[in-house]
Design an enzyme around this catalytic site. Sequence first.
Site, PDB file in Angstrom:
ATOM      1  N   LEU A 178       0.839  -1.195   0.000  1.00 53.98           N
ATOM      2  CA  LEU A 178       0.000   0.000   0.000  1.00 53.98           C
ATOM      3  C   LEU A 178       0.876   1.248   0.000  1.00 53.98           C
ATOM      4  O   LEU A 178       1.912   1.269   0.660  1.00 53.98           O
ATOM      5  CB  LEU A 178      -0.922   0.003   1.221  1.00 53.98           C
ATOM      6  CG  LEU A 178      -1.929  -1.145   1.290  1.00 53.98           C
ATOM      7  CD1 LEU A 178      -2.659  -1.103   2.622  1.00 53.98           C
ATOM      8  CD2 LEU A 178      -2.927  -1.079   0.168  1.00 53.98           C
ATOM      9  N   ASP A 196      -9.630   6.294   8.942  1.00 58.16           N
ATOM     10  CA  ASP A 196      -8.892   6.366   7.676  1.00 58.16           C
ATOM     11  C   ASP A 196      -8.305   4.997   7.372  1.00 58.16           C
ATOM     12  O   ASP A 196      -7.442   4.500   8.096  1.00 58.16           O
ATOM     13  CB  ASP A 196      -7.769   7.409   7.761  1.00 58.16           C
ATOM     14  CG  ASP A 196      -8.310   8.820   7.940  1.00 58.16           C
ATOM     15  OD1 ASP A 196      -9.372   9.110   7.364  1.00 58.16           O
ATOM     16  OD2 ASP A 196      -7.669   9.602   8.659  1.00 58.16           O
ATOM     17  N   LEU A 197      -8.759   4.391   6.288  1.00 58.93           N
ATOM     18  CA  LEU A 197      -8.382   3.025   5.961  1.00 58.93           C
ATOM     19  C   LEU A 197      -6.868   2.860   5.896  1.00 58.93           C
ATOM     20  O   LEU A 197      -6.192   3.568   5.152  1.00 58.93           O
ATOM     21  CB  LEU A 197      -9.014   2.625   4.620  1.00 58.93           C
ATOM     22  CG  LEU A 197      -8.705   1.214   4.123  1.00 58.93           C
ATOM     23  CD1 LEU A 197      -9.266   0.180   5.082  1.00 58.93           C
ATOM     24  CD2 LEU A 197      -9.267   1.016   2.718  1.00 58.93           C
ATOM     25  N   ASP A 198      -6.350   1.905   6.673  1.00 57.17           N
ATOM     26  CA  ASP A 198      -4.928   1.540   6.674  1.00 57.17           C
ATOM     27  C   ASP A 198      -4.005   2.726   6.937  1.00 57.17           C
ATOM     28  O   ASP A 198      -2.859   2.741   6.479  1.00 57.17           O
ATOM     29  CB  ASP A 198      -4.540   0.874   5.341  1.00 57.17           C
ATOM     30  CG  ASP A 198      -5.232  -0.461   5.145  1.00 57.17           C
ATOM     31  OD1 ASP A 198      -5.480  -1.148   6.153  1.00 57.17           O
ATOM     32  OD2 ASP A 198      -5.528  -0.818   3.988  1.00 57.17           O
ATOM     33  N   ALA A 199      -4.499   3.730   7.656  1.00 58.65           N
ATOM     34  CA  ALA A 199      -3.691   4.930   7.911  1.00 58.65           C
ATOM     35  C   ALA A 199      -3.542   5.215   9.397  1.00 58.65           C
ATOM     36  O   ALA A 199      -3.164   6.317   9.778  1.00 58.65           O
ATOM     37  CB  ALA A 199      -4.319   6.134   7.203  1.00 58.65           C
TER      38      ALA A 199
END
Length: 285
Positions: free
Chosen positions: A197, A227-230
């Site tokens: 990612l 926040d997706l994957d953050a």
Amino acid sequence: MMTNPTATLLISCPDQRGLVAKFANFIYSNGGNIIHADQHTDFAAGLFLTRIEWQLEGFNLPREFIAPAFNAIAQPLSAKWEIRFSDTVPRIAIWVSRQDHCLFDLIWRQRAKEFVAEIPLIISNHANLKVVAEQFNIDFQHVPITKDNKSEQEAQQLELLRQYKIDLVVLAKYMQIVSADFINQFSQIINIHHSFLPAFIGANPYHRAFERGVKIIGATAHYATADLDAGPIIEQDVVRVSHRDEVDDLVRKGKDLERVVLARAVRSHLQNRVLVYGNRTVVFE
């Protein structure tokens, strides 16, 4: 479980003189023996961050009085803090989809006493891994999720976490997005994903990475946020990829990394070594 229990304070506050002395004196003046102390100053943020662990044997304050007593010191310093006790055994719910490598690894490490926790519950949006739960006598809950029923199914998941008194959710390759509303109600969630990612988002990342001829692959474990994957990163690692590696080799290497990185992150969390501030973490050794 430790025979001699300890208490651990995780503290962050605006940096100023005398903080180490104030916190250490709180423990010393109440008869405590500090066995671990670590600290970090983020000069850009103007923050002092510390982890202090001490033995409860001989400590003058009963456990229920430690928090209010320390708060009297912390409040004037505008400190954010939490206290944990080593003999409190956390309860983990592991969430999975169809992949089993992280699930097996966490169960094995828990059974081998690599970390102190109970795993009373596995939740999945597929029924494939029910056999694994049965193999280890762990309750399995199949909660299928679609875009049409996500809200009501997440309500069911929250109720399960309450019923089982879960302290930590581990997304062990749970291939669903956890909503912001869910995270607002239950925030202790650790996620694992490959470190392609944001270059290779979505399905079949290893195939697309192979086509690009990548030379390094990795894995990242982090706290889940809206926040997706953050979310704040806890642990990461990488491994080299050779031009001789096929897609299956990339997948194998990626799974190996995901197992290890997720285990490290979960262990650090359970040992009260992770202090979150903003969207960053300090992970004390």
